[in-house]
Structure formats: structure tokens, C-alpha cells
Design a protein around this motif. Structure first.
Motif, PDB file in Angstrom:
ATOM      1  N   VAL A 148      10.684   1.890  20.923  1.00  0.00           N
ATOM      2  CA  VAL A 148       9.655   2.700  20.262  1.00  0.00           C
ATOM      3  C   VAL A 148       9.874   4.174  20.585  1.00  0.00           C
ATOM      4  O   VAL A 148       9.801   5.036  19.703  1.00  0.00           O
ATOM      5  N   ALA A 149      10.146   4.480  21.857  1.00  0.00           N
ATOM      6  CA  ALA A 149      10.413   5.857  22.263  1.00  0.00           C
ATOM      7  C   ALA A 149      11.601   6.425  21.493  1.00  0.00           C
ATOM      8  O   ALA A 149      11.562   7.572  21.013  1.00  0.00           O
ATOM      9  N   ILE A 154       0.225   5.820  19.023  1.00  0.00           N
ATOM     10  CA  ILE A 154       1.651   5.510  19.156  1.00  0.00           C
ATOM     11  C   ILE A 154       1.845   4.153  19.813  1.00  0.00           C
ATOM     12  O   ILE A 154       2.609   3.326  19.330  1.00  0.00           O
ATOM     13  N   ASN A 155       1.139   3.897  20.909  1.00  0.00           N
ATOM     14  CA  ASN A 155       1.232   2.599  21.590  1.00  0.00           C
ATOM     15  C   ASN A 155       0.184   1.665  21.009  1.00  0.00           C
ATOM     16  O   ASN A 155      -0.866   1.413  21.606  1.00  0.00           O
ATOM     17  N   VAL A 156       0.460   1.158  19.814  1.00  0.00           N
ATOM     18  CA  VAL A 156      -0.521   0.311  19.131  1.00  0.00           C
ATOM     19  C   VAL A 156      -0.738  -1.008  19.876  1.00  0.00           C
ATOM     20  O   VAL A 156      -1.833  -1.571  19.857  1.00  0.00           O
ATOM     21  N   VAL A 203       3.642  -5.348  12.983  1.00  0.00           N
ATOM     22  CA  VAL A 203       2.842  -4.264  13.554  1.00  0.00           C
ATOM     23  C   VAL A 203       3.460  -2.943  13.109  1.00  0.00           C
ATOM     24  O   VAL A 203       4.605  -2.646  13.429  1.00  0.00           O
ATOM     25  N   ASN A 204       2.680  -2.180  12.371  1.00  0.00           N
ATOM     26  CA  ASN A 204       3.138  -0.875  11.914  1.00  0.00           C
ATOM     27  C   ASN A 204       2.208   0.214  12.430  1.00  0.00           C
ATOM     28  O   ASN A 204       0.986   0.041  12.456  1.00  0.00           O
ATOM     29  N   VAL A 205       2.777   1.312  12.850  1.00  0.00           N
ATOM     30  CA  VAL A 205       1.995   2.463  13.288  1.00  0.00           C
ATOM     31  C   VAL A 205       1.948   3.456  12.134  1.00  0.00           C
ATOM     32  O   VAL A 205       2.988   3.986  11.729  1.00  0.00           O
ATOM     33  N   PRO A 206       0.765   3.711  11.563  1.00  0.00           N
ATOM     34  CA  PRO A 206       0.678   4.668  10.458  1.00  0.00           C
ATOM     35  C   PRO A 206       0.994   6.090  10.914  1.00  0.00           C
ATOM     36  O   PRO A 206       0.519   6.545  11.950  1.00  0.00           O
ATOM     37  N   VAL A 207       1.804   6.764  10.140  1.00  0.00           N
ATOM     38  CA  VAL A 207       2.113   8.174  10.355  1.00  0.00           C
ATOM     39  C   VAL A 207       1.592   8.916   9.124  1.00  0.00           C
ATOM     40  O   VAL A 207       2.078   8.703   8.016  1.00  0.00           O
ATOM     41  N   ILE A 208       0.575   9.761   9.324  1.00  0.00           N
ATOM     42  CA  ILE A 208      -0.078  10.445   8.206  1.00  0.00           C
ATOM     43  C   ILE A 208       0.535  11.823   8.051  1.00  0.00           C
ATOM     44  O   ILE A 208       0.482  12.644   8.967  1.00  0.00           O
ATOM     45  N   ILE A 209       1.120  12.069   6.880  1.00  0.00           N
ATOM     46  CA  ILE A 209       1.852  13.313   6.631  1.00  0.00           C
ATOM     47  C   ILE A 209       1.218  14.055   5.467  1.00  0.00           C
ATOM     48  O   ILE A 209       1.017  13.491   4.390  1.00  0.00           O
ATOM     49  N   GLU A 210       0.882  15.316   5.689  1.00  0.00           N
ATOM     50  CA  GLU A 210       0.310  16.172   4.652  1.00  0.00           C
ATOM     51  C   GLU A 210       1.182  17.419   4.522  1.00  0.00           C
ATOM     52  O   GLU A 210       1.381  18.147   5.487  1.00  0.00           O
ATOM     53  N   ARG A 211       1.681  17.644   3.307  1.00  0.00           N
ATOM     54  CA  ARG A 211       2.539  18.803   3.066  1.00  0.00           C
ATOM     55  C   ARG A 211       1.899  19.743   2.044  1.00  0.00           C
ATOM     56  O   ARG A 211       1.354  19.309   1.026  1.00  0.00           O
ATOM     57  N   SER A 212       1.965  21.025   2.335  1.00  0.00           N
ATOM     58  CA  SER A 212       1.535  22.041   1.370  1.00  0.00           C
ATOM     59  C   SER A 212       2.704  22.382   0.454  1.00  0.00           C
ATOM     60  O   SER A 212       3.868  22.157   0.812  1.00  0.00           O
ATOM     61  N   SER A 252       1.133  14.035  -0.126  1.00  0.00           N
ATOM     62  CA  SER A 252       0.491  13.355   0.996  1.00  0.00           C
ATOM     63  C   SER A 252       1.056  11.952   1.052  1.00  0.00           C
ATOM     64  O   SER A 252       1.176  11.285   0.021  1.00  0.00           O
ATOM     65  N   LYS A 253       1.412  11.517   2.245  1.00  0.00           N
ATOM     66  CA  LYS A 253       1.986  10.176   2.338  1.00  0.00           C
ATOM     67  C   LYS A 253       1.699   9.558   3.703  1.00  0.00           C
ATOM     68  O   LYS A 253       1.687  10.242   4.723  1.00  0.00           O
ATOM     69  N   GLU A 254       1.420   8.264   3.691  1.00  0.00           N
ATOM     70  CA  GLU A 254       1.286   7.495   4.931  1.00  0.00           C
ATOM     71  C   GLU A 254       2.539   6.651   5.092  1.00  0.00           C
ATOM     72  O   GLU A 254       2.822   5.766   4.285  1.00  0.00           O
ATOM     73  N   VAL A 255       3.293   6.958   6.124  1.00  0.00           N
ATOM     74  CA  VAL A 255       4.557   6.273   6.387  1.00  0.00           C
ATOM     75  C   VAL A 255       4.356   5.264   7.500  1.00  0.00           C
ATOM     76  O   VAL A 255       3.645   5.531   8.475  1.00  0.00           O
ATOM     77  N   ASN A 256       4.978   4.111   7.376  1.00  0.00           N
ATOM     78  CA  ASN A 256       4.882   3.087   8.416  1.00  0.00           C
ATOM     79  C   ASN A 256       5.973   3.272   9.458  1.00  0.00           C
ATOM     80  O   ASN A 256       7.160   3.307   9.136  1.00  0.00           O
ATOM     81  N   PHE A 257       5.542   3.424  10.696  1.00  0.00           N
ATOM     82  CA  PHE A 257       6.451   3.436  11.845  1.00  0.00           C
ATOM     83  C   PHE A 257       6.593   1.977  12.276  1.00  0.00           C
ATOM     84  O   PHE A 257       5.756   1.443  12.984  1.00  0.00           O
TER      85      PHE A 257
END
Length: 323
Positions: free
Chosen positions: A126-127, A92-94, A37-46, A21-26
Motif C-alpha cells: 500500500v505504501a 488511507i489505512n482502510v 477493498v478500494n480506497v476512494p481518491v477524490i480529485i478535483e481539477r480546475s 472531477s473524478k473519484e479514483v479507486n486506490f
């Protein structure tokens, strides 16, 4: 299958291994105060391999209902898959979200600048980062939107008529309506279509507003999709839709013939016959009362909830042709 090397998923330079599990900064940009300004991207992997599903919201900063849907997926741990990977981008549009504005600070609509450019406007950059950094890895996208200010959308899925391969997934999702609508130029949906990345666009509610029925429809739809893909953990229940979704080939806006005070008298999602009473336009002095009537039979999939309207304003979105 996932676009990974040695089954390691790389998003914005961060590596996520199976089972992590990881929270990546966009990394978007700094504010004019130099505040990052960072947009959190929450990633969960099985640990088990499977599809990569992306849930996005907040392309328009004032559309908070979609943000709430993705928030609930995270808060309730629905985003922790039995197999595969789930990526959540709630906002996405923080910049717009901070100020509750639809556009970016540069005045651009993010959903009209895709696929963007690394040297373009702030919205374009950003796009570009989203398309280059995330989209190549995913197998399915569910993107959440709402109606405009004052105009309430019945929960519905949208995609183009020539993308009917999404029909089965739409039935699984179980929104009350599916509206075939053309891909808008330079939109996120259009770009993903060109990249051959399947995308279900969900519309429901209105901006500046969180509605429980719309939110529940979105969350339940996501659970059904994940169960269909074998990704939903057995701790979660996925109920069948109460009704089959209605597929809409065509629709039109019923516009105000007069300016005045407006009140709708028909519930969103209702089926109406030609001539049915839909609402009233009145004046503040009690001298004028215009009855708005249905021009044809169909479903009401959007209602203007503003108390004041001007001549030409959209009052109702009514279906004209069903599949």
C-alpha cells in the motif's frame, strides 16, 4: 508545475483532464472473504492551471479526527479549487479504519514501512502504491494525525528542523504550535522529504475521538493554505489565526512517578511556570494524593486523559525550548 502530459493528470491509471472531477479507486487488496477493498481518491481539477495539493488522513486506522477534517473539506466543497488540483485521500489505512485499529491486518504500522515495496507485506505494498502512484504528481501534502489512545495533542504542525522552508506555510496554516521533530525512519513524512515533496504534518486530538476545536483548526488551516496558493474559491472566507503560532525547538514528556488514578488540572495549550500544579495521581481508597508539578516553564502540548496510569506512563508533553 504538475507532472502531467498535455495537462492530463494520471492517477492509478485514470486520466483526469482540467475542469474534471473524478473519484479514483486506490485498489488495495481483497478481504479474506474475497470482498474487494478500494480506497476512494477524490480529485478535483480546475480549468485554470495551478499547484496540486494532496490532503491525506487515516494512515493510522484509529485516528478518526483527521478523517473528519478531510471529510469536511470534501463535504463543504472546499476541495473544489479556483485553480490547480486538489486530491483528497480521507482514509488511507482502510483496513485499520474498518476495525478501528492503528495497524494493518499484518500487524504492521503503515507509517513505518515507507516507501514500501511492490513485493513486500500488505502495508508495504500500500505504501509503495501511494508513493509511486500519487506523490510524484503533487506539489504540497498536508497529512493529518492525532495523539495516541488517551493522549490528547494540542493542534500542532510537525516537521524537521532542517526543513525550515516550511515555516512560512506553517504561519499561513495557523496552528497554535509548530514542533520541530526529526523525521522518523521509513515514515510517510521522511519519504516525502527525501523526494523533496513539502509536507505539513498536522497533529491534534486523540485516537477514537472527534474534537470540534481540533477539527475546526485543521479545516481553517487548509482554507488558509489554499487561499495563500490562490486556490480557494471566493465563496469561502478564510479568517486570520487569533494568535501567532509558537515554534518549539525542544520538548519532553513528564512521566508518572506512581501508578494510580490520574486527573489533569491544566488545560491543553496552557503556558505554565516551574512548580505549577498540573494534576493529581491518587489511589482508589483515599489514602494517597500525589501532586504533579511542572518541572520547567513552557507550554503543555499533550495531556494524558486516561483515568488510570501506571508508573512511567506519559502524563504531559511540555515544551523546554522555544525558537
Amino acid at each position: 508545475m504538475p507532472n502531467t502530459k498535455d495537462n492530463i493528470l494520471t492517477i492509478f491509471g485514470e486520466q483526469i483532464k482540467p475542469g474534471e472531477s473524478k473519484e479514483v479507486n486506490f485498489d488495495v487488496a481483497n478481504l479474506h472473504t474475497s470482498t474487494p477493498v478500494n480506497v476512494p481518491v477524490i480529485i478535483e481539477r480546475s480549468k485554470k492551471p495551478g499547484p496540486i495539493v494532496l490532503f491525506t488522513a487515516g494512515i493510522h486506522g484509529d485516528e478518526v479526527n483527521g478523517v473528519e477534517i478531510v471529510r469536511q473539506l470534501i463535504a463543504k466543497d472546499i476541495n473544489k479549487p479556483k485553480c490547480g488540483t486538489i486530491i483528497c485521500m480521507p482514509v488511507i489505512n482502510v483496513f485499520g479504519f474498518i476495525n478501528l485499529k492503528r495497524e494493518f491486518p499484518d500487524g504492521r504500522d503503515l507509517n513505518r514501512v515507507f516507501p514500501g515495496s511492490p513485493l513486500g507485506s500488505l502495508a508495504g505494498r500500500v505504501a509503495y502504491k501511494l508513493i509511486e502512484g500519487v506523490i510524484p504528481h503533487v506539489d504540497l501534502i498536508v497529512d493529518f494525525h492525532t495523539g495516541g489512545s488517551g493522549r490528547f495533542n494540542a493542534p500542532q504542525l510537525r516537521y524537521s528542523k532542517d526543513n525550515e522552508n516550511l515555516n512560512d506555510l506553517a504561519k499561513v496554516f495557523g496552528a497554535p504550535f509548530v514542533l520541530y521533530s526529526s523525521n522518523l525512519s521509513k515514515s510517510f513524512r521522511s519519504t516525502c522529504y527525501k523526494l523533496k515533496k513539502p509536507l505539513l504534518l498536522f497533529e491534534g486530538g486523540k485516537s477514537f475521538h472527534i474534537d470540534d476545536i481540533v477539527t475546526n483548526t485543521g479545516v481553517n488551516g487548509c482554507k488558509r493554505i489554499l487561499k495563500h496558493l490562490g486556490m480557494l474559491k471566493t465563496t469561502f472566507k478564510s479568517s486570520k489565526p487569533k494568535k501567532d503560532c509558537v515554534f518549539i525547538n525542544d520538548s519532553k514528556w513528564l512521566r508518572a512517578k506512581f501508578s494510580g488514578m490520574f486527573k489533569a488540572s491544566i488545560a491543553i495549550g496552557s503556558y505554565v511556570e516551574k512548580g505549577d500544579h498540573l494534576g493529581n495521581i491518587t489511589d482508589p481508597y483515599g489514602k494517597f494524593n500525589y501532586i504533579v508539578k511542572a518541572p520547567n516553564l513552557g507550554y503543555i502540548i499533550n495531556v494524558n486523559q486516561s483515568p488510570i496510569v501506571y508508573q512511567g506512563d506519559a502524563l504531559f508533553h511540555i515544551t523546554t525550548k522555544l525558537k
